[in-house]
Motif scaffolding. Structure first.
Motif, PDB file in Angstrom:
ATOM      1  N   GLY A 114       0.835  -1.216   0.000  1.00 51.56           N
ATOM      2  CA  GLY A 114       0.000   0.000   0.000  1.00 51.56           C
ATOM      3  C   GLY A 114       0.861   1.255   0.000  1.00 51.56           C
ATOM      4  O   GLY A 114       0.556   2.237  -0.691  1.00 51.56           O
ATOM      5  N   ILE A 115       1.939   1.220   0.777  1.00 53.03           N
ATOM      6  CA  ILE A 115       2.849   2.379   0.822  1.00 53.03           C
ATOM      7  C   ILE A 115       3.476   2.594  -0.559  1.00 53.03           C
ATOM      8  O   ILE A 115       3.539   3.717  -1.070  1.00 53.03           O
ATOM      9  CB  ILE A 115       3.942   2.169   1.904  1.00 53.03           C
ATOM     10  N   ALA A 116       3.918   1.478  -1.172  1.00 50.95           N
ATOM     11  CA  ALA A 116       4.556   1.582  -2.495  1.00 50.95           C
ATOM     12  C   ALA A 116       3.577   2.121  -3.537  1.00 50.95           C
ATOM     13  O   ALA A 116       3.957   2.890  -4.431  1.00 50.95           O
ATOM     14  CB  ALA A 116       5.089   0.218  -2.925  1.00 50.95           C
ATOM     15  N   ALA A 117       2.290   1.734  -3.404  1.00 53.24           N
ATOM     16  CA  ALA A 117       1.293   2.204  -4.376  1.00 53.24           C
ATOM     17  C   ALA A 117       1.050   3.706  -4.200  1.00 53.24           C
ATOM     18  O   ALA A 117       0.890   4.439  -5.176  1.00 53.24           O
ATOM     19  CB  ALA A 117      -0.012   1.430  -4.208  1.00 53.24           C
ATOM     20  N   LEU A 118       1.026   4.160  -2.938  1.00 49.85           N
ATOM     21  CA  LEU A 118       0.766   5.585  -2.696  1.00 49.85           C
ATOM     22  C   LEU A 118       1.990   6.436  -3.002  1.00 49.85           C
ATOM     23  O   LEU A 118       1.896   7.498  -3.608  1.00 49.85           O
ATOM     24  CB  LEU A 118       0.358   5.800  -1.229  1.00 49.85           C
ATOM     25  N   GLU A 119       3.138   5.988  -2.541  1.00 50.21           N
ATOM     26  CA  GLU A 119       4.372   6.765  -2.697  1.00 50.21           C
ATOM     27  C   GLU A 119       5.488   5.839  -3.192  1.00 50.21           C
ATOM     28  O   GLU A 119       6.258   5.290  -2.395  1.00 50.21           O
ATOM     29  CB  GLU A 119       4.793   7.402  -1.350  1.00 50.21           C
ATOM     30  N   PRO A 120       5.601   5.658  -4.500  1.00 49.26           N
ATOM     31  CA  PRO A 120       6.610   4.737  -5.044  1.00 49.26           C
ATOM     32  C   PRO A 120       8.025   5.015  -4.514  1.00 49.26           C
ATOM     33  O   PRO A 120       8.816   4.085  -4.331  1.00 49.26           O
ATOM     34  CB  PRO A 120       6.513   4.958  -6.556  1.00 49.26           C
ATOM     35  N   SER A 121       8.346   6.266  -4.228  1.00 49.37           N
ATOM     36  CA  SER A 121       9.693   6.581  -3.714  1.00 49.37           C
ATOM     37  C   SER A 121       9.957   5.923  -2.363  1.00 49.37           C
ATOM     38  O   SER A 121      11.110   5.746  -1.976  1.00 49.37           O
ATOM     39  CB  SER A 121       9.868   8.094  -3.547  1.00 49.37           C
ATOM     40  N   LEU A 122       8.897   5.595  -1.630  1.00 55.03           N
ATOM     41  CA  LEU A 122       9.086   5.023  -0.290  1.00 55.03           C
ATOM     42  C   LEU A 122       8.946   3.494  -0.306  1.00 55.03           C
ATOM     43  O   LEU A 122       8.926   2.860   0.758  1.00 55.03           O
ATOM     44  CB  LEU A 122       8.082   5.624   0.701  1.00 55.03           C
ATOM     45  N   ALA A 123       8.851   2.893  -1.507  1.00 56.70           N
ATOM     46  CA  ALA A 123       8.672   1.436  -1.622  1.00 56.70           C
ATOM     47  C   ALA A 123       9.784   0.707  -0.864  1.00 56.70           C
ATOM     48  O   ALA A 123      10.965   1.021  -1.021  1.00 56.70           O
ATOM     49  CB  ALA A 123       8.677   1.029  -3.094  1.00 56.70           C
ATOM     50  N   GLY A 124       9.379  -0.255  -0.035  1.00 54.04           N
ATOM     51  CA  GLY A 124      10.342  -1.099   0.684  1.00 54.04           C
ATOM     52  C   GLY A 124      10.962  -0.435   1.901  1.00 54.04           C
ATOM     53  O   GLY A 124      11.765  -1.043   2.596  1.00 54.04           O
ATOM     54  N   ARG A 125      10.612   0.794   2.195  1.00 53.26           N
ATOM     55  CA  ARG A 125      11.292   1.496   3.300  1.00 53.26           C
ATOM     56  C   ARG A 125      10.558   1.354   4.637  1.00 53.26           C
ATOM     57  O   ARG A 125      11.159   1.506   5.685  1.00 53.26           O
ATOM     58  CB  ARG A 125      11.460   2.988   2.972  1.00 53.26           C
ATOM     59  N   PHE A 126       9.253   1.101   4.600  1.00 54.23           N
ATOM     60  CA  PHE A 126       8.473   1.005   5.840  1.00 54.23           C
ATOM     61  C   PHE A 126       7.503  -0.170   5.745  1.00 54.23           C
ATOM     62  O   PHE A 126       7.000  -0.472   4.669  1.00 54.23           O
ATOM     63  CB  PHE A 126       7.686   2.305   6.090  1.00 54.23           C
ATOM     64  N   ASP A 127       7.249  -0.824   6.905  1.00 53.24           N
ATOM     65  CA  ASP A 127       6.339  -1.979   6.910  1.00 53.24           C
ATOM     66  C   ASP A 127       4.885  -1.560   6.968  1.00 53.24           C
ATOM     67  O   ASP A 127       4.016  -2.181   6.374  1.00 53.24           O
ATOM     68  CB  ASP A 127       6.619  -2.865   8.139  1.00 53.24           C
ATOM     69  N   LYS A 128       4.636  -0.534   7.746  1.00 54.62           N
ATOM     70  CA  LYS A 128       3.244  -0.113   7.976  1.00 54.62           C
ATOM     71  C   LYS A 128       3.154   1.406   7.970  1.00 54.62           C
ATOM     72  O   LYS A 128       4.135   2.087   8.289  1.00 54.62           O
ATOM     73  CB  LYS A 128       2.773  -0.585   9.356  1.00 54.62           C
ATOM     74  N   LEU A 205       7.231  12.830  -4.053  1.00 50.87           N
ATOM     75  CA  LEU A 205       6.125  12.562  -3.121  1.00 50.87           C
ATOM     76  C   LEU A 205       4.871  13.266  -3.642  1.00 50.87           C
ATOM     77  O   LEU A 205       4.957  14.355  -4.220  1.00 50.87           O
ATOM     78  CB  LEU A 205       6.443  13.091  -1.715  1.00 50.87           C
ATOM     79  N   SER A 206       3.718  12.644  -3.401  1.00 45.28           N
ATOM     80  CA  SER A 206       2.456  13.228  -3.869  1.00 45.28           C
ATOM     81  C   SER A 206       1.677  13.891  -2.756  1.00 45.28           C
ATOM     82  O   SER A 206       0.624  14.483  -3.007  1.00 45.28           O
ATOM     83  CB  SER A 206       1.562  12.135  -4.464  1.00 45.28           C
ATOM     84  N   ARG A 207       2.137  13.738  -1.534  1.00 44.73           N
ATOM     85  CA  ARG A 207       1.376  14.220  -0.379  1.00 44.73           C
ATOM     86  C   ARG A 207       2.334  14.450   0.784  1.00 44.73           C
ATOM     87  O   ARG A 207       3.458  13.923   0.771  1.00 44.73           O
ATOM     88  CB  ARG A 207       0.339  13.169   0.032  1.00 44.73           C
ATOM     89  N   PRO A 208       1.913  15.193   1.815  1.00 39.34           N
ATOM     90  CA  PRO A 208       2.752  15.307   3.002  1.00 39.34           C
ATOM     91  C   PRO A 208       2.973  13.932   3.646  1.00 39.34           C
ATOM     92  O   PRO A 208       2.047  13.135   3.745  1.00 39.34           O
ATOM     93  CB  PRO A 208       1.929  16.199   3.941  1.00 39.34           C
ATOM     94  N   VAL A 209       4.215  13.696   4.038  1.00 36.41           N
ATOM     95  CA  VAL A 209       4.541  12.461   4.747  1.00 36.41           C
ATOM     96  C   VAL A 209       5.068  12.845   6.126  1.00 36.41           C
ATOM     97  O   VAL A 209       5.986  13.663   6.233  1.00 36.41           O
ATOM     98  CB  VAL A 209       5.611  11.638   3.990  1.00 36.41           C
ATOM     99  N   ARG A 210       4.439  12.291   7.155  1.00 33.49           N
ATOM    100  CA  ARG A 210       4.900  12.544   8.526  1.00 33.49           C
ATOM    101  C   ARG A 210       5.666  11.324   8.984  1.00 33.49           C
ATOM    102  O   ARG A 210       5.193  10.192   8.807  1.00 33.49           O
ATOM    103  CB  ARG A 210       3.716  12.760   9.465  1.00 33.49           C
ATOM    104  N   MET A 211       6.828  11.540   9.542  1.00 32.66           N
ATOM    105  CA  MET A 211       7.589  10.408  10.081  1.00 32.66           C
ATOM    106  C   MET A 211       7.676  10.545  11.590  1.00 32.66           C
ATOM    107  O   MET A 211       8.234  11.516  12.108  1.00 32.66           O
ATOM    108  CB  MET A 211       8.979  10.337   9.473  1.00 32.66           C
TER     109      MET A 211
END
Ligand SMILES: Cc1cc2nc3c(=O)[nH]c(=O)nc-3n(C[C@H](O)[C@H](O)[C@H](O)COP(=O)(O)OP(=O)(O)OC[C@H]3O[C@@H](n4cnc5c(N)ncnc54)[C@H](O)[C@@H]3O)c2cc1C
Length: 325
Positions: A114-128, A205-211
């Protein structure tokens, strides 16, 4: 026709000027600076994130912020991007994500795919991650320039710098001076927010990302031309001097943790804004000897200025005659 002077051409002042003009009033806007939006509004991320913000704010922020994106869409057509917000955390900080989820509504859980679909740049970087689909964002500087253009078209007049406004017969002054009001408004304090702009073509990125992070939670808001606004510190002081080395390092470290390509990005801007805030961090429309003040926008200027502007304009319209009401 009713006539008003709005002191302060930040987001609060411009929002209320627009509301008053829409109702047929005559409005002059004055600012000590040479152009609009040079106060704390200049440094904002531009997130319209009522759901995420309730993690650390009162329910009022959600209630009053829910229609902010609609207000901006109407006042400045095309300014708002409605792609939601993504909230991520490193796998070892899953408890922070669970805590965030427990304190907010309006989200769904997304997994690696789901993360990869929303933000391809973040693919594989976070589990949830948590996805807040109903949230939005805008470019604050552009939005304010365009709002000012619309204000001019509606007949509003701007007076900048030392040029005094023609006060005509205006008896009501709206104080929207942001952090400058700290000096004379009881209970108002400043919360320092340091931010920076990075530029890289390696991340998209297509949207704000909060870490989330126990010590350095950050957000990254995409802008045009491969730029990203990275924010922001929250320091209890009203010193607006340059960003500290420590804050710069922490923001850069956190951006690097979100995506290592940010390590190669250019730092194209750093900045510091003071968030004016009351002790409960809730904004207010306050009666003053000259009229009203919209004060204490804290970290919700773009999110809550529409609701505060409507509230102030409605209050004024009850006591004064407008041409269109
Ligand atoms: C780093 C950072 C990130 C933020 N991110 C977000 C976000 O993502 N979303 C969000 O909703 N909010 C955000 N905020 C909060 C938001 O920026 C503030 O709440 C908002 O800008 C406050 O607006 P204002 O109009 O009250 O004050 P200001 O923007 O400071 O405007 C006040 C204006 O009054 C003028 N002025 C001062 N004294 C006088 C005088 N005597 N006469 C005439 N004019 C005067 C100043 O020159 C200035 O132009 C952020 C803030 C910071 C610092």
């Amino acid at each position: 026709m009713s006539c008003f002077i709005v002191k302060g051409a930040g987001v609060a002042g411009l929002a209320v000027a627009h509301e008053l003009l829409r109702r047929g009033a005559n409005v002059d806007i004055v600012d000590l600076k040479e152009t609009i939006g040079q106060g704390s509004s200049f440094f904002a991320g531009g997130m319209l994130a009522p759901y995420c913000e309730t993690e650390a704010a009162e329910e009022m922020v959600l209630k009053r912020g829910l229609h902010a994106a609609d207000w901006w869409d109407q006042a400045v057509p095309g300014a708002v991007t409605r792609n939601g917000t993504l909230v991520v955390a490193q796998p070892r900080e899953l408890s922070d994500l669970l805590h965030f989820a427990s304190r907010t509504t309006g989200h769904v859980w997304v997994d690696r795919d789901g993360i990869a679909a929303l933000e391809p740049s973040l693919a594989g970087r976070f589990d949830k991650a948590l996805f807040f689909a109903a949230e939005a964002h805008l470019d604050p500087r552009r939005a304010l320039v365009r709002l000012a253009e619309n204000i001019r078209q509606l007949g509003g007049q701007f007076h900048f710098g030392s040029r005094p406004p023609s006060t005509k017969n205006c008896s009501v002054i709206l104080d929207c001076t942001g952090p400058a009001a700290i000096a004379h408004m009881r209970g108002l304090r400043g919360v320092r927010g340091e931010m920076l702009h990075l530029e890289t073509g390696e991340v998209s990125l297509s949207r704000p990302v909060r870490m989330l992070h126990p010590r350095h939670p950050i957000y990254v808001v995409p802008r045009d031309n491969h730029r990203f606004m990275v924010g922001a510190t929250m320091i209890e002081m009203d010193d607006d001097g340059p960003i500290s080395a420590r804050s710069l390092m922490e923001l850069l470290n956190a951006a690097y943790a979100l995506h290592p390509a940010f390590g190669e990005a250019r730092v194209v801007e750093t900045g510091v804004g003071i968030r004016p805030a009351f002790t409960d961090n809730a904004p207010r429309v306050v009666e003053t000897t000259e009229g009203l003040a919209i004060a204490g926008m804290y970290r919700h200027g773009f999110l809550l200025a529409p609701a505060m502007a409507v509230s102030a304009a409605t209050r004024l319209s009850k006591g004064l005659r407008f041409t269109k009401e």
